[in-house]
Design an enzyme around this catalytic site. Structure first.
Site, PDB file in Angstrom:
ATOM      1  N   GLU A 174      28.454  42.341  49.883  1.00 44.54           N
ATOM      2  CA  GLU A 174      28.963  42.951  48.655  1.00 44.54           C
ATOM      3  C   GLU A 174      28.617  42.033  47.491  1.00 44.54           C
ATOM      4  OE1 GLU A 174      32.786  45.411  46.988  1.00 44.54           O
ATOM      5  OE2 GLU A 174      33.185  43.702  48.221  1.00 44.54           O
ATOM      6  N   GLY A 307      36.890  34.907  47.720  1.00 43.12           N
ATOM      7  CA  GLY A 307      38.028  34.392  48.470  1.00 43.12           C
ATOM      8  C   GLY A 307      38.002  34.940  49.890  1.00 43.12           C
ATOM      9  N   ALA A 308      37.640  36.209  49.995  1.00 40.04           N
ATOM     10  CA  ALA A 308      37.561  36.875  51.288  1.00 40.04           C
ATOM     11  C   ALA A 308      36.762  38.152  51.128  1.00 40.04           C
ATOM     12  CB  ALA A 308      38.962  37.204  51.795  1.00 40.04           C
ATOM     13  N   GLU A 310      35.995  42.060  52.980  1.00 37.52           N
ATOM     14  CA  GLU A 310      36.580  43.029  53.910  1.00 37.52           C
ATOM     15  C   GLU A 310      35.600  43.673  54.880  1.00 37.52           C
ATOM     16  OE1 GLU A 310      36.124  43.463  50.591  1.00 37.52           O
ATOM     17  OE2 GLU A 310      35.647  45.547  50.090  1.00 37.52           O
ATOM     18  N   GLU A 344      42.561  42.475  52.335  1.00 37.89           N
ATOM     19  CA  GLU A 344      41.309  42.816  53.039  1.00 37.89           C
ATOM     20  C   GLU A 344      41.551  43.918  54.071  1.00 37.89           C
ATOM     21  OE1 GLU A 344      38.921  41.804  51.474  1.00 37.89           O
ATOM     22  OE2 GLU A 344      39.877  40.124  50.439  1.00 37.89           O
ATOM     23  N   HIS A 347      41.662  47.328  52.657  1.00 37.11           N
ATOM     24  CA  HIS A 347      40.301  47.837  52.450  1.00 37.11           C
ATOM     25  C   HIS A 347      39.748  48.551  53.687  1.00 37.11           C
ATOM     26  CE1 HIS A 347      39.169  46.406  48.529  1.00 37.11           C
ATOM     27  NE2 HIS A 347      39.210  45.118  48.819  1.00 37.11           N
TER      28      HIS A 347
END
Ligand code: BES
Ligand code: ZN
Length: 908
Positions: A174, A307-308, A310, A344, A347
């Protein structure tokens, strides 16, 4: 290690495809999405398009990847089942930084006669000599690429194993970087099934979205093939290859959940695992839709730009966003992990199962995940008051959205390079806030039911903002579309001016801008008001101006002094309120009398700060209001009060240097009582919120120059240096002590700084180290500030963490930091070539200034250096400088400021 194997038919590396090596002549015809493809024409018609043409669309990808973790390269081969739905002789897809072996390209048995790559657009065009047969065919090619160091596409991350440095291979696709790993239709609406196979060293773990279907070993290499995925978007595909341990759990429906960590750290995954298992159960019930995949893995990656992320069934995290260590992690990091995991996993439904149709609708992903994560965390940890903390996000968005350089929630995207910069407080926090506003207008139950039916209607497919409104409208019968369009299609928000007229209240909306002007926007505003929480009134303000009848309980103001009313109860609306003098005075009384809820205490101080900055209210009245918060004990309220004090302390240094000392004393006077009650030592059994409040207040006091707190911080740090396990400096307060130490550091007295560098070096990675990093430049000494900024360029600091260090720069060191940034810009923009990281450099340094001359200088410097990725960030930062400059002028012209400060300080 890696030896060549049979499947790999990639020829020796060729020069990369580049625009220059293929012809580019021809006129730009517009091939808009959905338009039939011209049978003829030249490949050039596909240049400069925001979106790929839709005459040929992918159904299924068979992808083989073979990373070489030593050489940091990879080879790939892809077979894409494509449906040709309109006559064309072209296939148009995305690729970037890959060398495609031209001789390997086939569509069915056809080889292209023309291969053109538009480098600026990441678009690859294959032209064939005749029209392609309608229906399904397979496009195949072999290629190779580099495992880059930029934390995007297919990249390498470094970790230590048994004292040696090792590489792992990781993907981050992404928003638009799947094309850096394999040629593909890299837009969210081109959902396809993926069948992935990887060839990796036999001793490593290979993970992907789906469970392993089978593994075969051939000496040092194993071939791992994963089960085929359901329909999904390219940006959600993921692969991770390295050495890992894991902990495992199971949802109530039997979905296997694992948290992967570096070898030996799996214990630190337990907290996140617990939150994950609970989240999957909660979301399944909330959406009335099962978790769509057979397993969920989550994994900590040492080098990670966001940060993270999904990824469907394989969620990747920064280590600090996933791993919790009882001994070294703080309460706030625990909360951050819970929120991140819940975000996450939301998502997996909102984003992965139902995906935005185009990046314009990114907020459907990020706004909803942000909102849902609070819903989930509130249910797991009700004692955290997470909905009150949610207002942190709302106020951040209100601040950003008061700039003329803001943007609407639904933002037009003309080019892939523009996508990254919309991952901002507008998409996340404003998005989440308008969802909260809508939910509170519609009611929680109706809202949930409608979301569940939206989820079912668009599962495995894509949706636009309007699709959601249509479902909500149908399910509730309310005018959702008209209401919400005013919030998502125009930037900004209103300030509601409230005035008493007899027994009525007159309200009027005007777009609020921090530069003091009033924008053209109007909104449909869900107004709530009340004097006390059992007398709430609700209505939709559709006009510019309207009247409200004050409920009889509230209107007996002539009888006594107790009358008060507050609009925007609990801050559920995304707007500010400006009261006339009578209403403002009454509200101040209610605040002093402790009649306002936590959320309303936050709203009042935040609105007042914003109005003061826009010069719609004096600094003196802001200080009087702040003073009413002395003795406040709630974490969330004080965290907002603290942000306001930081802003006031900063601006007073430039605006009224002679008064800045007294203003600091006043701010100390407001915060000190509660700080003293809490002390430095955690109390047995104290709440999560008190544990977070302690460092918040102590740090504020250190920043305001409170000598006693600084000395205590230094004292505790010295004990900590001798004994890292001392109970006198637990994880929660370490940063405060570090900051205290930096207050006395200078080039001639650098022992504290050196001690901090030593702590950094000796700490394991993770939160512990980052605490030090964020403090290192926090002093005024030029030598030390430069030394700490240059630390960014060393191997000791991962690129992902540079922004943490930058954030430590104090206002007193802004010139040093700005000169450093200018001198090192070329180098910085090379290393941090991904736009969001580069934007961090701009965002942290530029807004430290408050003069129009500086804004002009900075603007000039970047005139030849902007990139689409941080253009908007720069404009916003410059606008903030100008707003500060204007605020300063206002403060300087206030006749009663000094008098008010003295009065509040109790000085004669
Ligand atoms: N989808 C994002 C990750 C992302 C961000 C990818 C920017 C590409 C560009 C992810 O869901 C996310 O929002 N992560 C947040 C953490 C979350 C708790 C707000 C992040 O990375 O900060
Ligand atoms: Zn997200």
């Amino acid at each position: 290690m890696a030896t060549p194997s049979a499947w790999n038919k990639v020829s020796p590396p060729r020069p990369r495809l580049s625009g220059a090596s293929f012809h580019r002549e021809g006129t730009d015809l517009k091939a808009s999405p959905g338009a039939p493809a011209p049978a003829g024409g030249s490949a050039a018609q596909f240049r400069g398009q925001a979106r790929l043409p839709r005459f040929a669309t992918p159904r299924r990808y068979e992808l083989r990847l073979r990373p070489d973790l030593v050489a940091c390269t990879f080879t790939g081969s892809v077979a894409i089942a494509v449906v040709v739905s309109a006559p064309t002789r072209f296939l148009v897809l995305n690729a970037a930084d890959l060398s495609v072996n031209r001789a390997s390209i086939r569509f069915q048995s056809l080889a292209p006669t023309e291969v053109v790559f538009f480098k600026d657009d990441d678009v690859l065009v294959f032209g064939f000599s005749k029209q392609l047969p309608l229906g399904e065919g397979v496009l195949q090619m072999d290629y190779n690429g580099t495992l880059n160091d930029q934390m995007r596409g297919f990249y390498r991350s470094k970790y230590q194993y048994k004292g040696k440095e090792r590489n792992m291979a990781v993907t981050q696709f992404e928003s638009v970087d799947a094309r850096r790993c394999f040629p593909c239709w890299d837009e969210p609406a081109f959902k396809a099934k993926f069948k992935l196979t990887v060839e990796v060293p036999s001793d490593l773990v290979a993970l992907s979205n789906m469970p392993v279907a089978n593994s075969t070993f051939a000496g040092p290499i194993k071939t791992v093939s994963f089960r085929e995925s359901p329909l999904m978007s390219t940006y959600l595909l993921a692969v991770v290859v390295g050495l890992f341990d894991y902990v495992e759990g199971m949802t109530s429906k039997g979905t296997r959940v694992r948290v992967y960590t570096q070898i030996g750290k799996s214990n630190q995954g337990k907290f996140a695992l617990d939150v994950a298992v609970k989240s999957l159960d909660l979301y399944k019930d909330y959406f009335d839709t099962a978790y769509p995949l057979p397993k969920l893995d989550m994994i900590a990656i040492p080098d990670f730009s966001a940060g993270a992320m999904e990824n469907y069934g394989l969620v990747t995290y920064r280590e600090v966003a996933l791993l919790f260590d009882d001994k070294s992690s703080s309460e706030s990091s625990k909360q951050n992990i819970a929120i991140t995991v819940a975000h996450e996993l939301a998502h997996q439904w909102f984003g992965n199962l139902v995906t935005m149709e185009w990046w314009t609708h990114l907020w459907l992903n990020e706004g909803f995940a942000t909102w849902m994560s609070h819903l989930a965390v509130d249910s797991f940890f009700p004692q955290w008051n997470i909905w009150t903390q949610f207002l942190d996000g709302t106020t951040t968005a209100l601040k950003l959205d008061a700039l003329s350089e803001s943007h609407p929630i639904e933002v037009e995207i003309h080019h892939a390079s523009e996508v990254d910069q919309i991952f901002d407080a507008i998409s996340y926090e404003k998005g989440a806030s308008v969802i909260r506003m809508l939910q509170s207008y519609l009611g929680a139950e109706r809202f949930q039911k409608a979301l569940a039916s939206y989820m079912k209607k668009f599962a495995y497919s894509n949706a636009k903002t309007e699709d959601l409104w249509a479902v909500l409208e149908k399910e509730t019968g309310e005018p959702v579309k008209d209401l919400m369009t005013t919030w998502t299609k125009q930037k900004g928000y209103p300030v509601i001016n409230a005035k008493i007229k007899g027994n009525d209240m007159e309200i009027e909306q005007a777009q609020f801008l921090s530069d003091g002007s009033s924008g053209p926007g109007t909104w449909i505003v869900p107004i709530t008001s009340g004097c006390g929480y059992d007398t709430q009134k609700k209505f939709l303000l559709k006009l510019k101006r309207d009247k409200m009848v004050i409920p009889s309980q509230c209107s007996d103001r002539k009888k006594g002094g107790n009358f008060w009313t507050k609009l925007n109860i609990n801050g559920t609306g995304f707007y500010r309120v400006k009261y006339d003098d009578e209403l403002a005075a009454a509200l101040l009384n209610a605040l002093e009398a402790k009649k306002l809820s936590l959320m309303d205490r936050i709203g009042v101080v935040d609105d007042s700060h914003a109005l003061s900055m826009a010069r719609q209210q004096t600094m003196a009245s802001l200080l009087r209001l702040l003073y009413a918060y002395r003795g406040e004990t709630d974490y969330s309220v004080l965290s907002h009060v603290n942000s306001v004090t930081v802003s006031v302390a900063r601006i007073s240094v430039d605006a009224t240097p002679s008064l800045a000392g007294d203003i600091k004393q006043l701010l100390i006077k407001i915060l000190l009582p509660t700080a003293e009650k809490l002390g430095w030592d955690p109390k047995k059994g104290e709440s999560h919120l008190d544990a977070m409040l302690r460092p918040l207040l102590l740090t504020a006091l250190v920043q305001l120059g409170h000598g006693k707190t600084i000395n205590e911080g230094i004292r505790r740090f010295n004990i900590f240096l001798r004994d890292r396990n001392t109970p006198l400096l637990p994880p929660d307060t370490r940063k405060t002590a570090y900051l205290s130490v930096m207050q006395n550091v200078s080039s001639s007295n650098r022992s504290g700084y050196d001690a901090l560098r030593k702590v950094y070096r000796e700490s394991a990675e993770g939160e512990e180290r980052l605490n030090v990093l964020g403090i290192l430049p926090s002093c005024r000494d030029k030598g030390i500030v430069l030394e700490s900024l240059n630390f960014i360029f060393t191997d000791e600091v991962r690129n992902q963490d540079a922004y943490i260090l930058l954030r430590g720069v104090q206002i007193e060191a802004r010139e040093i930091a700005w000169n450093w940034l200018k001198e090192n810009w070329e180098r910085i923009s090379k290393i941090f070539s991904t736009s969001s990281l580069l934007g961090d450099f701009v965002k942290t340094v530029v807004p430290l200034f408050t003069s129009n001359e500086k804004a002009a200088e900075i603007s000039k410097f970047f005139a030849t250096r902007t990139k689409p990725g941080f253009e908007r960030t720069l404009k916003q930062s410059l606008e903030n400088i100008r707003i500060g400059a204007r605020w300063i002028e206002g403060i300087r012209s206030e006749p009663k400021l000094a008098q008010t400060v003295r009065e509040l300080l109790g000085k004669p």
